[in-house]
Enzyme design. Structure first.
Site, PDB file in Angstrom:
ATOM      1  NE  ARG A 124      29.989  65.283  59.676  1.00 15.93           N
ATOM      2  CZ  ARG A 124      30.498  64.477  60.595  1.00 15.93           C
ATOM      3  NH1 ARG A 124      30.159  64.579  61.841  1.00 15.93           N
ATOM      4  NH2 ARG A 124      31.348  63.551  60.249  1.00 15.93           N
ATOM      5  NE  ARG A 130      37.378  55.014  63.247  1.00 20.32           N
ATOM      6  CZ  ARG A 130      36.765  56.151  62.961  1.00 20.32           C
ATOM      7  NH1 ARG A 130      36.933  57.196  63.747  1.00 20.32           N
ATOM      8  NH2 ARG A 130      36.015  56.259  61.888  1.00 20.32           N
ATOM      9  CE  LYS A 184      35.352  64.935  63.675  1.00 19.44           C
ATOM     10  NZ  LYS A 184      36.052  64.228  62.575  1.00 19.44           N
TER      11      LYS A 184
HETATM   12  P1  AP5 Z   1      31.275  60.741  62.889  1.00 20.98           P
HETATM   13  O1  AP5 Z   1      31.078  59.622  63.811  1.00 20.98           O
HETATM   14  O2  AP5 Z   1      31.267  62.128  63.425  1.00 20.98           O
HETATM   15  O3  AP5 Z   1      32.556  60.444  62.040  1.00 20.98           O
HETATM   16  P2  AP5 Z   1      33.675  61.395  61.358  1.00 20.98           P
HETATM   17  O4  AP5 Z   1      33.508  62.848  61.425  1.00 20.98           O
HETATM   18  O5  AP5 Z   1      33.791  60.799  60.010  1.00 20.98           O
HETATM   19  O6  AP5 Z   1      34.851  61.260  62.273  1.00 20.98           O
HETATM   20  P3  AP5 Z   1      35.466  59.962  62.815  1.00 20.98           P
HETATM   21  O7  AP5 Z   1      34.739  59.489  64.033  1.00 20.98           O
HETATM   22  O8  AP5 Z   1      35.590  58.969  61.689  1.00 20.98           O
HETATM   23  O9  AP5 Z   1      36.939  60.433  63.140  1.00 20.98           O
HETATM   24  P4  AP5 Z   1      37.559  61.202  64.382  1.00 20.98           P
HETATM   25  O10 AP5 Z   1      38.013  62.551  63.937  1.00 20.98           O
HETATM   26  O11 AP5 Z   1      36.689  61.133  65.597  1.00 20.98           O
HETATM   27  O12 AP5 Z   1      38.863  60.319  64.578  1.00 20.98           O
HETATM   28  P5  AP5 Z   1      39.267  59.283  65.747  1.00 20.98           P
HETATM   29  O13 AP5 Z   1      39.554  60.013  67.011  1.00 20.98           O
HETATM   30  O14 AP5 Z   1      38.324  58.139  65.794  1.00 20.98           O
HETATM   31  O15 AP5 Z   1      30.137  60.717  61.740  1.00 20.98           O
HETATM   32  C1  AP5 Z   1      29.776  59.515  61.081  1.00 20.98           C
HETATM   33  C2  AP5 Z   1      28.595  59.772  60.151  1.00 20.98           C
HETATM   34  O16 AP5 Z   1      27.450  60.222  60.920  1.00 20.98           O
HETATM   35  C3  AP5 Z   1      28.793  60.884  59.111  1.00 20.98           C
HETATM   36  O17 AP5 Z   1      29.447  60.409  57.958  1.00 20.98           O
HETATM   37  C4  AP5 Z   1      27.329  61.305  58.841  1.00 20.98           C
HETATM   38  O18 AP5 Z   1      26.675  60.367  58.011  1.00 20.98           O
HETATM   39  C5  AP5 Z   1      26.710  61.222  60.227  1.00 20.98           C
HETATM   40  N1  AP5 Z   1      26.803  62.493  60.985  1.00 20.98           N
HETATM   41  C6  AP5 Z   1      27.455  62.679  62.170  1.00 20.98           C
HETATM   42  N2  AP5 Z   1      27.337  63.950  62.589  1.00 20.98           N
HETATM   43  C7  AP5 Z   1      26.601  64.596  61.657  1.00 20.98           C
HETATM   44  C8  AP5 Z   1      26.166  65.942  61.503  1.00 20.98           C
HETATM   45  N3  AP5 Z   1      26.478  66.872  62.426  1.00 20.98           N
HETATM   46  N4  AP5 Z   1      25.435  66.264  60.407  1.00 20.98           N
HETATM   47  C9  AP5 Z   1      25.103  65.345  59.484  1.00 20.98           C
HETATM   48  N5  AP5 Z   1      25.506  64.047  59.548  1.00 20.98           N
HETATM   49  C10 AP5 Z   1      26.247  63.671  60.628  1.00 20.98           C
HETATM   50  O19 AP5 Z   1      40.678  58.790  65.172  1.00 20.98           O
HETATM   51  C11 AP5 Z   1      40.769  57.989  63.994  1.00 20.98           C
HETATM   52  C12 AP5 Z   1      41.920  56.970  64.130  1.00 20.98           C
HETATM   53  O20 AP5 Z   1      43.149  57.671  64.174  1.00 20.98           O
HETATM   54  C13 AP5 Z   1      41.847  56.124  65.410  1.00 20.98           C
HETATM   55  O21 AP5 Z   1      42.219  54.797  65.114  1.00 20.98           O
HETATM   56  C14 AP5 Z   1      42.865  56.794  66.366  1.00 20.98           C
HETATM   57  O22 AP5 Z   1      43.435  55.856  67.249  1.00 20.98           O
HETATM   58  C15 AP5 Z   1      43.877  57.360  65.380  1.00 20.98           C
HETATM   59  N6  AP5 Z   1      44.475  58.631  65.847  1.00 20.98           N
HETATM   60  C16 AP5 Z   1      43.821  59.685  66.425  1.00 20.98           C
HETATM   61  N7  AP5 Z   1      44.682  60.683  66.718  1.00 20.98           N
HETATM   62  C17 AP5 Z   1      45.916  60.258  66.280  1.00 20.98           C
HETATM   63  C18 AP5 Z   1      47.235  60.840  66.287  1.00 20.98           C
HETATM   64  N8  AP5 Z   1      47.450  62.087  66.777  1.00 20.98           N
HETATM   65  N9  AP5 Z   1      48.247  60.118  65.759  1.00 20.98           N
HETATM   66  C19 AP5 Z   1      48.034  58.864  65.236  1.00 20.98           C
HETATM   67  N10 AP5 Z   1      46.834  58.252  65.221  1.00 20.98           N
HETATM   68  C20 AP5 Z   1      45.776  58.948  65.723  1.00 20.98           C
END
Ligand code: AP5
Length: 215
Positions: A88, A127, A13
């Site tokens: 969420r 990551r 995302k």
């Molecule tokens: P948040 O920061 O939103 O984390 P998340 O949803 O767990 O999502 P991530 O940021 O971990 O993943 P992403 O989908 O953005 O992936 P990314 O692009 O980095 O939330 C963290 C915490 O905050 C929650 O647990 C909660 O406690 C709280 N919170 C936040 N919002 C909330 C809400 N609305 N309500 C309640 N609590 C809330 O990619 C990941 C990795 O994969 C990277 O290394 C990237 O380089 C790689 N990658 C990406 N795309 C590809 C691809 N196509 N192929 C290969 N590798 C790829």
């Protein structure tokens, strides 16, 4: 155009949102980033949520809805909002609908990034992000440049997140399946849900999202 990027932790995302900000002048509203900023700057709210986030639990609806409400008042010229990691829960989804309506805006697409759990674990465990500009890297798929400087801003401090460990990730995934995945049905019923293969190469994912936005 206002869109939601929906998907489990590590689905990509943030990666895709950053690309849309750069190419379409959209505004990324990541509640995760907002909460981490509050935590790092030591505000009362930031201290309250630090442990919850480290465990991988969800922060209360009240806090995150409040964060989004403030941002929707932004009247500067831009290409629309990308909701990243919000909503969420069903309560957050309802609140978002009401907030958009109250500010004369609407939601155009909800894009689900579909990725299986094995890939998520690999992605999260590799990551890191640039400490200056937030550019996202991965040890295998997008390693740091050889000169050790961020490709976007040239800084050389890279960070790993406190909740990017196996135990917290397991909990984040369970929270996603229990509380967030029902939103897929909610938005499907509203005719807004689009699905993208998040396992594809980053550029292919970008193209799939572009095709949705341009249609
Ligand atoms: P948040 O920061 O939103 O984390 P998340 O949803 O767990 O999502 P991530 O940021 O971990 O993943 P992403 O989908 O953005 O992936 P990314 O692009 O980095 O939330 C963290 C915490 O905050 C929650 O647990 C909660 O406690 C709280 N919170 C936040 N919002 C909330 C809400 N609305 N309500 C309640 N609590 C809330 O990619 C990941 C990795 O994969 C990277 O290394 C990237 O380089 C790689 N990658 C990406 N795309 C590809 C691809 N196509 N192929 C290969 N590798 C790829």
């Amino acid at each position: 155009m206002n869109i939601i990027l929906l998907g489990p932790p590590g689905a990509g995302k943030g990666t895709q949102a950053r690309h849309l900000v750069e190419t379409r002048n959209m505004v990324q509203l990541s509640t995760g980033d907002m909460l981490r900023e509050a935590k790092d700057s030591g505000t009362e709210m930031g201290m309250m949520v630090a442990d919850v986030m480290a465990r991988g639990d969800l922060v209360t609806d009240e806090i995150v809805i409040g964060l989004i409400r403030e941002k929707l008042e932004d009247k500067s010229e831009h290409g629309g909002f990308i909701f990243d990691g919000f909503p969420r829960t069903l309560a957050q989804a309802t609140a978002l609908g009401e907030l958009l309506e109250a500010t004369g805006q609407k939601l155009d697409h909800v894009i689900e990034l579909r990725v299986n759990d094995d890939a998520l674990v690999k992605r999260i465990s590799g990551r890191s992000t640039c400490g200056q500009c937030g550019e996202v890297y991965h040890d295998v798929t997008k390693p740091h440049p050889e000169d050790g400087k961020c490709v976007k801003c040239g800084a050389s401090d890279f960070k790993r997140r406190a909740d990017d460990n196996e135990e917290s990730l397991r909990n984040r995934l369970m929270e996603y399946y229990k509380k967030t995945s029902p939103l897929l049905g909610y938005y499907y019923a509203l005719g807004m849900l689009k699905r993208v293969d998040g396992l594809a190469d980053m550029k292919v994912v970008q193209a799939s999202i572009a095709a949705i936005l341009d249609n």
